[in-house]
Design a protein around this motif. Structure first.
Motif, PDB file in Angstrom:
ATOM      1  N   ARG A 117      18.859  -7.115 106.310  1.00 26.54           N
ATOM      2  CA  ARG A 117      20.031  -7.042 107.205  1.00 26.54           C
ATOM      3  C   ARG A 117      20.391  -8.427 107.734  1.00 26.54           C
ATOM      4  O   ARG A 117      21.563  -8.761 107.851  1.00 26.54           O
ATOM      5  CB  ARG A 117      19.775  -6.059 108.349  1.00 26.54           C
ATOM      6  CG  ARG A 117      19.845  -4.637 107.859  1.00 26.54           C
ATOM      7  CD  ARG A 117      19.760  -3.613 108.970  1.00 26.54           C
ATOM      8  NE  ARG A 117      19.569  -2.309 108.347  1.00 26.54           N
ATOM      9  CZ  ARG A 117      18.784  -1.360 108.810  1.00 26.54           C
ATOM     10  NH1 ARG A 117      18.125  -1.531 109.942  1.00 26.54           N
ATOM     11  NH2 ARG A 117      18.680  -0.216 108.165  1.00 26.54           N
ATOM     12  N   LYS A 165      22.264 -10.203 105.002  1.00 25.03           N
ATOM     13  CA  LYS A 165      23.648  -9.713 104.843  1.00 25.03           C
ATOM     14  C   LYS A 165      24.599 -10.465 105.771  1.00 25.03           C
ATOM     15  O   LYS A 165      25.624 -10.964 105.351  1.00 25.03           O
ATOM     16  CB  LYS A 165      23.710  -8.243 105.257  1.00 25.03           C
ATOM     17  CG  LYS A 165      23.690  -7.296 104.119  1.00 25.03           C
ATOM     18  CD  LYS A 165      23.904  -5.898 104.646  1.00 25.03           C
ATOM     19  CE  LYS A 165      23.130  -4.952 103.771  1.00 25.03           C
ATOM     20  NZ  LYS A 165      23.400  -3.566 104.068  1.00 25.03           N
ATOM     21  N   GLN A 175      27.141  -3.799 109.946  1.00 26.39           N
ATOM     22  CA  GLN A 175      26.683  -4.855 109.042  1.00 26.39           C
ATOM     23  C   GLN A 175      27.764  -5.103 107.985  1.00 26.39           C
ATOM     24  O   GLN A 175      28.438  -4.164 107.554  1.00 26.39           O
ATOM     25  CB  GLN A 175      25.409  -4.390 108.317  1.00 26.39           C
ATOM     26  CG  GLN A 175      24.184  -4.293 109.193  1.00 26.39           C
ATOM     27  CD  GLN A 175      23.537  -5.637 109.391  1.00 26.39           C
ATOM     28  OE1 GLN A 175      23.371  -6.408 108.465  1.00 26.39           O
ATOM     29  NE2 GLN A 175      23.192  -5.946 110.635  1.00 26.39           N
ATOM     30  N   ASP A 191      29.498  -6.033 104.241  1.00 27.03           N
ATOM     31  CA  ASP A 191      29.241  -5.580 102.873  1.00 27.03           C
ATOM     32  C   ASP A 191      28.384  -6.629 102.153  1.00 27.03           C
ATOM     33  O   ASP A 191      28.659  -7.820 102.214  1.00 27.03           O
ATOM     34  CB  ASP A 191      30.573  -5.413 102.137  1.00 27.03           C
ATOM     35  CG  ASP A 191      30.366  -4.969 100.706  1.00 27.03           C
ATOM     36  OD1 ASP A 191      30.162  -3.767 100.499  1.00 27.03           O
ATOM     37  OD2 ASP A 191      30.379  -5.836  99.807  1.00 27.03           O
ATOM     38  N   ASP A 192      27.368  -6.115 101.457  1.00 26.39           N
ATOM     39  CA  ASP A 192      26.371  -6.985 100.831  1.00 26.39           C
ATOM     40  C   ASP A 192      26.922  -7.748  99.633  1.00 26.39           C
ATOM     41  O   ASP A 192      26.660  -8.936  99.459  1.00 26.39           O
ATOM     42  CB  ASP A 192      25.222  -6.078 100.360  1.00 26.39           C
ATOM     43  CG  ASP A 192      23.887  -6.673 100.683  1.00 26.39           C
ATOM     44  OD1 ASP A 192      23.876  -7.777 101.224  1.00 26.39           O
ATOM     45  OD2 ASP A 192      22.875  -6.029 100.370  1.00 26.39           O
ATOM     46  N   ASN A 242      27.156 -11.816  99.509  1.00 23.03           N
ATOM     47  CA  ASN A 242      26.468 -12.618  98.489  1.00 23.03           C
ATOM     48  C   ASN A 242      27.459 -13.423  97.666  1.00 23.03           C
ATOM     49  O   ASN A 242      27.206 -14.581  97.316  1.00 23.03           O
ATOM     50  CB  ASN A 242      25.633 -11.708  97.578  1.00 23.03           C
ATOM     51  CG  ASN A 242      24.312 -11.333  98.221  1.00 23.03           C
ATOM     52  OD1 ASN A 242      23.441 -12.181  98.408  1.00 23.03           O
ATOM     53  ND2 ASN A 242      24.159 -10.077  98.608  1.00 23.03           N
ATOM     54  N   GLN A 294      20.371 -14.822  96.201  1.00 26.61           N
ATOM     55  CA  GLN A 294      21.656 -14.095  96.228  1.00 26.61           C
ATOM     56  C   GLN A 294      21.993 -13.562  94.837  1.00 26.61           C
ATOM     57  O   GLN A 294      22.567 -12.498  94.687  1.00 26.61           O
ATOM     58  CB  GLN A 294      22.792 -15.005  96.705  1.00 26.61           C
ATOM     59  CG  GLN A 294      22.683 -15.378  98.166  1.00 26.61           C
ATOM     60  CD  GLN A 294      22.146 -16.774  98.340  1.00 26.61           C
ATOM     61  OE1 GLN A 294      22.717 -17.716  97.832  1.00 26.61           O
ATOM     62  NE2 GLN A 294      21.060 -16.912  99.069  1.00 26.61           N
TER      63      GLN A 294
END
Ligand SMILES: Cc1cc2nc3c(=O)[nH]c(=O)nc-3n(C[C@H](O)[C@H](O)[C@H](O)COP(=O)(O)OP(=O)(O)OC[C@H]3O[C@@H](n4cnc5c(N)ncnc54)[C@H](O)[C@@H]3O)c2cc1C
Length: 480
Positions: free
Chosen positions: A286, A289, A362, A364-365, A369, A454
């Motif tokens: 987290r 992120k 949180q 968006d991953d 990245n 990443q």
């Protein structure tokens, strides 16, 4: 909320044990540590400026008052977007770190994980964490974030290391608290923060309980030592008769230190994880992120704005601004920077509540990245083009002190002049040197995590099965 002057005044109460260039230095007097105090003061100042109020501040549900966004827990995608905007704004204004950035992302990661531990394990971590957060918000304290352990041999797990101290760990549990030992490296501005919040650097497994630690530690606590980075820029600042001759006069480089914990006592009320290995991976994931969106992406967009501005000035000062290849290179710099900006905004707007039901948001991953990876490569490109447009002068220029030297000032004024006077050309060249011939390339590459991390995340997150199915369908392939 604190004014810049109140922040500086409050720091006088701290006298951390700092070493720099092989000697002990005073936080309030050393020219390099002063750049960090000044940068922090500017961030406090920005929070007071009405134009930036919605970016730099938010209303806390815990105090009911306006607080620094550096201490705010994102509760919507709008909050995430403002957080990314804060990263860009502070970079544009400082040309170095908002030294409260890592701390901001650490508290957002801890909020969700401590919430889960309270619900699933019946711990008190979340209650303690919120109580501490309220104290930080009420006193508007500067918090740095400590994640990166020294790590020793990277091919070994923490418990397999010859010297376990290369990972911060608990060495003793007492009725009133814990004793911790180890070191966190590359710690941005930790010596000028009121406190540091520490989390593990990686996911952990059974048997690694002593390394599963999260806690808050005040600046200069007994047993803490800060060993600063020392670079040619540090030496240059020490020697300069006036900061105005430096590439980033007031705020300098991104200053970090090795933060050594030599048996530091942490009372239980400041411990937010101690042994719960199954939650360490979630905590760092987290943190990553948010940090990839903010430090990895949005912050460097602010730096890119400065570099692009300097490139355009250099072109105008030397009279090449209308040449098609110069316009093309500036456009290419803008394309890279705006692509990264788009990824950070997408990461914020596609963010979601995590954990479900917690109220914490949180980013968006995938987009986070993508933002960091776009900038990791793109920043070198941007520096390549500013180095091109600035000419060899960005690295071969005489000192601006020659302008005040009767023996050389006539020559320098005569030969360094182009479509702008020598003063302006030397100034912008020095500014460009600070970026393209300095620390920012490797700093941007590794800050918020080395890019391989990443790439692994992006590959794992991309739904390749879905993409295969789409291709199979359109190509008329039967299922494998
Ligand atoms: C300017 C700057 C500011 C920073 N500020 C902070 C801060 O405020 N707080 C904080 O906590 N951290 C901070 N960092 C630290 C940053 O997060 C780390 O630099 C980053 O995570 C990489 O870790 P490392 O430097 O130890 O590199 P290393 O781990 O030594 O990586 C070097 C190379 O080895 C590879 N590698 C590493 N481990 C493995 C492995 N197990 N297997 C295969 N390959 C591997 C990497 O991919 C990379 O290619 C900062 C860094 C910089 C540059």
């Amino acid at each position: 909320m604190k004014t810049a002057a109140e922040y500086l005044e409050s720091m006088k109460a701290y006298n951390p044990r700092i070493f720099l260039g092989g000697r002990q230095v005073n936080l309030h007097e050393n020219p390099t540590t002063l750049t960090v105090l000044r940068a922090n003061a500017r961030v406090y100042e920005l929070s007071q400026e009405p134009d930036y109020a919605d970016i730099m501040t938010a209303v806390s549900p815990y105090t009911g008052q306006k607080v620094s966004r550096n201490l705010h827990l994102a509760a919507s995608t709008a909050d995430l977007e403002k957080r990314a905007e804060m990263a860009t704004l502070t970079s544009q204004m400082l040309g170095t770190c908002n030294y409260r950035c890592v701390g901001a992302d650490v508290i957002n990661a801890l909020a969700g994980v401590t919430w889960e531990m309270n619900r699933e394990l019946g711990t008190e971590y979340h209650t303690r964490f919120l109580k501490h957060l309220k104290y930080l918000q009420e006193n508007d304290l500067a918090v740095s974030g400590a994640v990166t352990d020294a790590k020793g041999d990277r091919s070994k797990r923490p418990a397999q290391q010859e010297d376990r101290d290369v990972y911060v760990h608990v060495v003793e549990k007492k009725p009133d608290g814990i004793v911790v030992r180890g070191a966190k490296v590359s710690q941005s501005g930790a010596f000028a923060a009121h406190e540091t919040i520490v989390i593990p650097t990686m996911g952990l497994r059974e048997g690694e309980e002593n390394f599963a630690l999260a806690f808050a530690v005040p600046n200069g606590a007994e047993g803490l030592t800060y060993i600063c980075q020392y670079t040619p820029f540090t030496a240059e600042r020490e020697l300069a008769p006036d900061v105005k001759y430096l590439g980033n006069p007031l705020y300098g480089q991104r200053e970090t230190c090795v933060m050594v914990f030599d048996n530091v006592f942490i009372p239980w009320e400041h411990v937010f994880m101690c042994g719960e290995v199954q939650y360490a991976g979630r905590l760092i994931a987290r943190f990553a992120k948010t940090h990839r969106m903010n430090c990895g992406g949005a912050c460097k967009v602010g730096f890119a704005d400065l570099i692009i501005g300097a490139a355009q000035l250099a072109a105008e000062y030397s009279g090449v601004q209308k040449a098609p290849h110069i316009i093309d290179k500036i456009t290419e710099m803008i394309r890279i920077s705006e692509t990264a900006r788009a990824c950070t905004i997408a990461a914020a707007l596609k963010g979601r509540e995590e954990p479900a039901g917690s109220g914490f948001f949180q980013p968006d991953d995938i987009f986070g990245n993508a933002a960091k990876l776009t900038i990791a490569d793109g920043f070198w490109e941007i520096m390549k083009w500013v180095g091109d447009i600035g000419g060899g002068m960005a690295v071969t220029m005489p000192s601006e002190l020659e302008l005040e030297n009767p023996a050389t000032s006539g020559y320098v004024r005569k030969f360094m002049k182009a479509s702008a006077p020598a003063e302006k050309r030397l100034r912008v060249a020095k500014f460009i040197q600070n970026w393209c011939a300095g620390l920012h390339g490797a700093g941007t590459w590794h800050g918020a995590g080395s890019p391989m991390a990443q790439k692994m995340a992006l590959y794992a997150l991309a739904d390749l099965e879905k993409k295969k199915a789409l291709a199979r369908n359109l190509a008329g392939l039967k299922d494998d």
